[in-house]
Scaffold this active site. Structure first.
Site, mmCIF file in Angstrom:
data_model
loop_
_atom_site.group_PDB
_atom_site.id
_atom_site.type_symbol
_atom_site.label_atom_id
_atom_site.label_comp_id
_atom_site.label_asym_id
_atom_site.label_seq_id
_atom_site.Cartn_x
_atom_site.Cartn_y
_atom_site.Cartn_z
ATOM 1 N N HIS A 51 0.841 -1.210 0.000
ATOM 2 C CA HIS A 51 0.000 0.000 0.000
ATOM 3 C C HIS A 51 0.877 1.263 0.000
ATOM 4 O O HIS A 51 0.570 2.248 -0.672
ATOM 5 C CB HIS A 51 -0.858 0.071 1.270
ATOM 6 C CG HIS A 51 -1.817 -1.054 1.452
ATOM 7 N ND1 HIS A 51 -1.640 -2.033 2.395
ATOM 8 C CD2 HIS A 51 -2.978 -1.339 0.816
ATOM 9 C CE1 HIS A 51 -2.654 -2.874 2.354
ATOM 10 N NE2 HIS A 51 -3.478 -2.493 1.404
ATOM 11 N N GLN A 81 -18.354 -5.652 -0.727
ATOM 12 C CA GLN A 81 -17.517 -6.501 -1.573
ATOM 13 C C GLN A 81 -17.200 -7.847 -0.916
ATOM 14 O O GLN A 81 -16.456 -8.644 -1.463
ATOM 15 C CB GLN A 81 -16.241 -5.780 -2.002
ATOM 16 C CG GLN A 81 -15.241 -5.506 -0.905
ATOM 17 C CD GLN A 81 -14.100 -4.624 -1.393
ATOM 18 O OE1 GLN A 81 -14.254 -3.413 -1.564
ATOM 19 N NE2 GLN A 81 -12.939 -5.211 -1.630
ATOM 20 N N GLN A 126 -9.094 -6.624 -10.487
ATOM 21 C CA GLN A 126 -9.694 -5.407 -9.920
ATOM 22 C C GLN A 126 -9.192 -4.165 -10.652
ATOM 23 O O GLN A 126 -9.943 -3.251 -10.977
ATOM 24 C CB GLN A 126 -9.361 -5.313 -8.429
ATOM 25 C CG GLN A 126 -9.711 -3.972 -7.803
ATOM 26 C CD GLN A 126 -9.516 -3.955 -6.301
ATOM 27 O OE1 GLN A 126 -10.344 -4.481 -5.571
ATOM 28 N NE2 GLN A 126 -8.437 -3.360 -5.822
HETATM 29 O O1 PAF Z 1 -8.133 -3.425 -3.034
HETATM 30 C C1 PAF Z 1 -8.782 -3.082 -2.022
HETATM 31 O O2 PAF Z 1 -8.256 -2.976 -0.912
HETATM 32 C C2 PAF Z 1 -10.277 -2.789 -2.164
HETATM 33 O O3 PAF Z 1 -10.884 -3.686 -3.038
HETATM 34 C C3 PAF Z 1 -10.578 -1.349 -2.547
HETATM 35 C C4 PAF Z 1 -10.049 -1.001 -3.919
HETATM 36 C C5 PAF Z 1 -9.991 -0.402 -1.511
HETATM 37 C C6 PAF Z 1 -12.109 -1.114 -2.573
HETATM 38 O O4 PAF Z 1 -12.681 -1.379 -1.339
#
Ligand code: PAF
Length: 284
Positions: A37, A61, A153
């Site tokens: 991150h 999600q 994603q």
């Molecule tokens: O990748 C993630 O941590 C999540 O899917 C995101 C993009 C923050 C959306 O909740």
């Protein structure tokens, strides 16, 4: 670093940034931050004047029986890490703010969400694109940065931004790996000592497929078999999927175009995902 827990505070800050002519990059996260991150935050800082990072464990999600309630959280340490990595604003909304009572609007990308995690986790990408679309509206970034470990994603969000004519550049940040190859993930925290060792089979499978590709192998079935071999040999690992697909469209691959080897594997409790693109580097 500003810490906003309220939508109006964030909007006020965003308005003043716009008035001052400052550009904004967004890094959406679910917290429990690791070097993966933080590398995205540093990439974001190279694209805009200000970096906003959101921390929100997005309920929509997660499917029934998934790890929403036990998802690891450590807000105090996350905020220190963000401040140390050049983030100007941390946005920590609550679920009630992001999903007002009675909400009934979702954003859904079709096609690209059909295979891989879309097939294994029905509704997952609908939750992701819905929350990311909301974050895009709130933060109004010029650039948004997502990790390429979540390869599908990344493609799905980039497609959403294009299809909905959003003026936002969606940038992918390279996968950050531990020295033994395991891709960094908040869910690695669930692994026991033995499980942590076993989890290296994902990278070993990907590296073996890369070697075969470098050696001239182009048959997707053969590449898949090579990637699967170390995983099937590990008693703690249970394959959800291992697929070789076209790296751009996630359709059937062809030898002339870049391919992605994508996998989801349960190791003990957590389901870990990883991937490797063969034939080209995809950064944005
Ligand atoms: O990748 C993630 O941590 C999540 O899917 C995101 C993009 C923050 C959306 O909740």
């Amino acid at each position: 670093m500003h810490v906003f827990r309220d939508i109006e505070e964030l909007r006020d800050w965003r308005r003043s940034a716009a008035l001052a002519g400052r550009t904004v990059a967004l890094v959406p996260t679910m917290g429990y931050l690791h070097e993966g991150h933080l590398s995205l935050c540093r990439i974001a800082a190279t694209h805009a004047d200000c970096v906003v990072a959101s921390i929100f464990v997005n309920p929509t999600q997660f499917g029934p029986g998934e790890d929403l309630d036990s998802y690891p959280r450590d807000e105090g340490s996350d905020l220190v890490k963000l401040a140390e990595n050049g983030v100007h604003c941390a946005f920590l909304p609550t679920a009630d703010m992001m999903y007002p009572t009675g909400y009934e609007t979702f954003v859904e990308v079709q096609g690209l969400t059909a295979p891989l995690c879309g097939a294994s986790r029905p509704g997952h990408f609908r939750g992701v694109t819905t929350v990311v679309c909301k974050l895009f509206h709130l933060v109004e970034p010029q650039v948004a940065v997502f990790g390429l470990k979540d390869y599908q994603q990344f493609l799905v969000i980039r497609k959403m931004a294009g299809d909905l004519l959003m003026d936002i550049r969606v940038v992918g940040g390279p996968i950050v790996r531990a020295p033994d190859g395991l891709a960094l993930s908040s869910r690695n925290a669930y692994l026991s000592h033995r499980g942590r060792k076993a989890a290296t089979v994902l990278y070993r499978g990907l590296a073996a497929a890369r070697e075969a590709y470098r050696g001239g192998e182009r048959d997707p079935g053969a590449l898949r078999a090579v990637a699967l071999e170390p995983i099937l040999a590990e008693p703690l690992a249970r394959v959800d999927y291992v697929e070789v697909l076209d790296a751009e469209t996630l359709a059937e691959p062809s030898a002339e175009r870049p391919m992605v080897v994508a996998m989801a594997v349960f190791v003990e409790k957590p389901r870990l995902i990883d991937n490797m693109v063969l034939g080209a580097a995809l950064a944005e």
